[in-house]
Design a protein around this motif. Structure first.
Motif, PDB file in Angstrom:
ATOM      1  N   ARG A   1       0.831  -1.207   0.000  1.00  0.00           N
ATOM      2  CA  ARG A   1       0.000   0.000   0.000  1.00  0.00           C
ATOM      3  C   ARG A   1       0.865   1.256   0.000  1.00  0.00           C
ATOM      4  O   ARG A   1       0.587   2.221  -0.691  1.00  0.00           O
ATOM      5  N   LYS A   2       1.949   1.199   0.768  1.00  0.00           N
ATOM      6  CA  LYS A   2       2.866   2.354   0.794  1.00  0.00           C
ATOM      7  C   LYS A   2       3.517   2.555  -0.578  1.00  0.00           C
ATOM      8  O   LYS A   2       3.644   3.686  -1.050  1.00  0.00           O
ATOM      9  N   VAL A   3       3.942   1.467  -1.188  1.00  0.00           N
ATOM     10  CA  VAL A   3       4.580   1.582  -2.510  1.00  0.00           C
ATOM     11  C   VAL A   3       3.571   2.151  -3.516  1.00  0.00           C
ATOM     12  O   VAL A   3       3.909   3.033  -4.311  1.00  0.00           O
ATOM     13  N   HIS A   4       2.344   1.674  -3.449  1.00  0.00           N
ATOM     14  CA  HIS A   4       1.303   2.193  -4.348  1.00  0.00           C
ATOM     15  C   HIS A   4       1.227   3.712  -4.254  1.00  0.00           C
ATOM     16  O   HIS A   4       1.222   4.420  -5.268  1.00  0.00           O
ATOM     17  N   ASP A   5       1.184   4.216  -3.020  1.00  0.00           N
ATOM     18  CA  ASP A   5       1.002   5.658  -2.845  1.00  0.00           C
ATOM     19  C   ASP A   5       2.227   6.441  -3.325  1.00  0.00           C
ATOM     20  O   ASP A   5       2.091   7.499  -3.937  1.00  0.00           O
ATOM     21  N   LEU A   6       3.414   5.916  -3.060  1.00  0.00           N
ATOM     22  CA  LEU A   6       4.634   6.581  -3.536  1.00  0.00           C
ATOM     23  C   LEU A   6       4.650   6.662  -5.061  1.00  0.00           C
ATOM     24  O   LEU A   6       4.994   7.703  -5.637  1.00  0.00           O
ATOM     25  N   LEU A   7       4.288   5.576  -5.711  1.00  0.00           N
ATOM     26  CA  LEU A   7       4.320   5.546  -7.185  1.00  0.00           C
ATOM     27  C   LEU A   7       3.239   6.475  -7.752  1.00  0.00           C
ATOM     28  O   LEU A   7       3.467   7.178  -8.728  1.00  0.00           O
ATOM     29  N   ALA A   8       2.083   6.472  -7.110  1.00  0.00           N
ATOM     30  CA  ALA A   8       0.972   7.313  -7.595  1.00  0.00           C
ATOM     31  C   ALA A   8       1.333   8.796  -7.484  1.00  0.00           C
ATOM     32  O   ALA A   8       0.901   9.612  -8.303  1.00  0.00           O
ATOM     33  N   ASP A   9       2.156   9.134  -6.482  1.00  0.00           N
ATOM     34  CA  ASP A   9       2.514  10.544  -6.250  1.00  0.00           C
ATOM     35  C   ASP A   9       3.702  11.007  -7.093  1.00  0.00           C
ATOM     36  O   ASP A   9       4.040  12.184  -7.064  1.00  0.00           O
ATOM     37  N   ASP A  10       4.354  10.092  -7.784  1.00  0.00           N
ATOM     38  CA  ASP A  10       5.590  10.453  -8.490  1.00  0.00           C
ATOM     39  C   ASP A  10       5.283  10.908  -9.914  1.00  0.00           C
ATOM     40  O   ASP A  10       4.873  10.110 -10.761  1.00  0.00           O
ATOM     41  N   GLY A  11       5.480  12.178 -10.162  1.00  0.00           N
ATOM     42  CA  GLY A  11       5.152  12.760 -11.461  1.00  0.00           C
ATOM     43  C   GLY A  11       6.021  12.260 -12.609  1.00  0.00           C
ATOM     44  O   GLY A  11       5.657  12.391 -13.777  1.00  0.00           O
ATOM     45  N   ASP A  12       7.180  11.696 -12.286  1.00  0.00           N
ATOM     46  CA  ASP A  12       8.082  11.203 -13.339  1.00  0.00           C
ATOM     47  C   ASP A  12       7.751   9.783 -13.788  1.00  0.00           C
ATOM     48  O   ASP A  12       8.349   9.277 -14.736  1.00  0.00           O
ATOM     49  N   LEU A  13       6.838   9.131 -13.076  1.00  0.00           N
ATOM     50  CA  LEU A  13       6.512   7.741 -13.406  1.00  0.00           C
ATOM     51  C   LEU A  13       5.078   7.658 -13.940  1.00  0.00           C
ATOM     52  O   LEU A  13       4.168   8.251 -13.378  1.00  0.00           O
ATOM     53  N   ASN A  14       4.908   6.914 -15.015  1.00  0.00           N
ATOM     54  CA  ASN A  14       3.580   6.710 -15.605  1.00  0.00           C
ATOM     55  C   ASN A  14       2.942   5.496 -14.919  1.00  0.00           C
ATOM     56  O   ASN A  14       2.944   4.399 -15.458  1.00  0.00           O
ATOM     57  N   PHE A  15       2.420   5.749 -13.720  1.00  0.00           N
ATOM     58  CA  PHE A  15       1.934   4.642 -12.891  1.00  0.00           C
ATOM     59  C   PHE A  15       0.514   4.250 -13.284  1.00  0.00           C
ATOM     60  O   PHE A  15      -0.383   5.085 -13.322  1.00  0.00           O
TER      61      PHE A  15
END
Lengths: 346, 346
Positions: free
Chosen positions: B192-206
């Motif tokens: 769940r933590k990884v999900h939120d980090l990836l969702a918040d990262d503007g450089d990654l097309n999550f």
């Protein structure tokens, strides 16, 4: 025996559930059913109410409902009322093809854990598809708990043993721990601890670590895994089998007349393969560690699968799996407490 | 460019390794090779030493050797000497078909991590087998780390992005997190933590969570997973595909003359399927997060797979994947430090 049925759960509810229960009623003369749901909808499909009592439930828990919240707030739902009937001793087992999370929550919060089991786990039977004296195996947990602890996995092994013994009729079932290598020191910290606990337990026929590559070749009778990995592995097996069948079909359809003719000649072979991979033949997923059988089938289940799953529930009850598991845990309380302490102190 | 090769690693070493390197040499005119191993054995198979320099290594790390210990103690092994050549700048990349754990250990301890990457992860390319614009995807970690932390998974996403972009030529690759449901709140605490980090990262097309059931249908270009689950899922996919091919074969052989005739007519179809499932076509597994390409193939690899893997290494070098990843991490140091702090404080 009496089985409480959530008649509204599943993609084809209530039609296929009602028809499946009628098939089961005709197959098993010693079972009676309590069918919970919207009675006017149920009665549209019910041909004969012999040994089937229809009970009105005003609400339905949908597939997309948040599980714990739905179980707590929809007190008049078919799922909650069926589970409550089991809790109140009006029925001996619970069956649903509905929302998995809600079934788990109802099992846990309404029916309740066996004393001494910290967390119930979801057990699924899968086929062994290559030549082997073993025809199937049970794997748990396949998704009841995303955060599984060492103690939980140790208890899954005990519960899996009783399932294999009592329901699959395997004498002295071999237990394997799903791990990322067969050597004793493989895996993460938790899996190494579980390995050592299982290896030290004289009551368990522990076969060591097994890899997911070998599952369908029959690596063990019982495969113990944490709920996160077990869920991912179960879905990988399903997904790969389905993708391969699609791939075969696509290749045949894109091929020459010869390839289509070849496929026609292999029709019965492909039928055998689809049958071998269809694990609904073995019934549903069982929530192990609660006080009564709580069994779910795939949401897409049709009447014959519903009937098979009722047969599985009958086997769980007839074999006295739950009372025997309960007796074992009660009589080994001191031993289990020592294990708990040893995990804490590690 | 120059590639250092462990000529003694693999079930068919050194024969198939030497033959594969000769194929690669003939295919890629800009590559030269340093071949480490028992020179008398290597020279038995080497037909033409043009652009291939054979270097004596007195020791061999066996498949069963304990990895870290072997890398530390067998200083004169072909595997360690090849890795050391990369560390010393004598070669640009490392290749082996040997002991996976020893390759990872050599990558980590001899060649070394990219500054800012906490733990390298092993990336494998898998095929998309159903109709999809996406033809393959990369998954990491598939087993470098059995105990993966939130930060590691976050970094796998960044590394996977560079792999998909530079090596698979996917513009703006979609990144999925392997989880036990597609909803944002699924999974255990770490996921769940990884999900939120990836969702918040503007450089990654999550693209959110993906389930293992959908992997072979092309759920994402990059699939991020912890090393324990990734390893189990990879082996489940392999095992299920192999088991199904066996099942088909067994059913055909046990069937009538008609079924055998049908199979003969489907020969090219079965060939296509075996080809689609054969992920060695995409090359080897890449240890992402170390300073130079460290690539391994299956121990059972034969010469054509060795050649393909050399092609993949060339692509990693030509596309400047590692310097670009390194630049990104260096220029985002503050951002990455903030992420580290935020994980600690959660």
């Amino acid at each position: 025996m009496k089985i409480a049925v959530d008649a509204m759960g599943g993609d084809y509810a209530p039609k296929e559930i009602v028809e499946g229960i009628e098939l089961a009623r005709d197959t098993y003369p010693d079972i009676t059913f309590l069918l919970y749901g919207l009675t006017d909808q149920i009665n549209k499909y019910l041909k004969n109410d012999d040994r089937i009592e229809v009970k009105q439930a005003d609400e339905v828990i949908a597939m997309g409902d948040e599980p714990v919240k739905a179980v707590r707030s929809k007190k008049q739902s078919s799922l909650v009322l069926a589970a409550t009937a089991v809790k109140d001793g009006e029925a001996d087992a619970f069956f649903s093809a509905g929302n998995t999370g809600a079934i788990l929550a109802a099992g846990l919060f309404i029916i309740g854990r066996i004393k001494g089991i910290d967390r119930p786990g979801l057990a699924t039977t899968l086929p062994v598809v290559t030549e082997n004296s073993r025809k199937n195996f049970v794997m748990l947990d396949v998704g009841a708990n995303a955060d599984t602890k060492v103690l939980n996995m140790y208890q899954y092994a005990m519960m899996g043993k009783y399932y294999a013994q009592n329901v699959m009729n395997v004498a002295n079932p071999e237990i394997g721990l799903l791990n990322n290598g067969t050597e004793a020191d493989k895996g993460n910290m938790d899996h190494r601890k579980v390995h050592d606990l299982l290896a030290d337990d004289g009551d368990l026929n522990f076969a060591g670590n097994v890899e997911s590559r070998e599952l369908l070749n029959g690596a063990a009778d019982v495969v113990v895994t944490d709920g996160f990995t077990g869920n991912a592995v179960l879905k990988s097996i399903e997904g790969t089998a389905l993708s391969m069948l699609h791939l075969i079909k696509d290749n045949i359809m894109a091929g020459s007349l010869k390839s289509k003719l070849g496929a026609a000649m292999l029709k019965s072979t492909f039928g055998n393969i689809a049958k071998a991979m269809d694990y609904s033949r073995y019934g549903g997923a069982v929530l192990m560690g609660v006080k009564a059988p709580v069994v779910k089938t795939h949401g897409s289940s049709k009447a014959p699968t519903v009937k098979n799953t009722i047969g599985q529930i009958k086997q769980i009850i007839d074999s006295k799996m739950i009372p025997e598991l309960n007796d074992y845990i009660t009589s080994h309380k001191d031993h289990l407490d020592q294990i708990k302490d040893s995990i804490k102190n590690k």
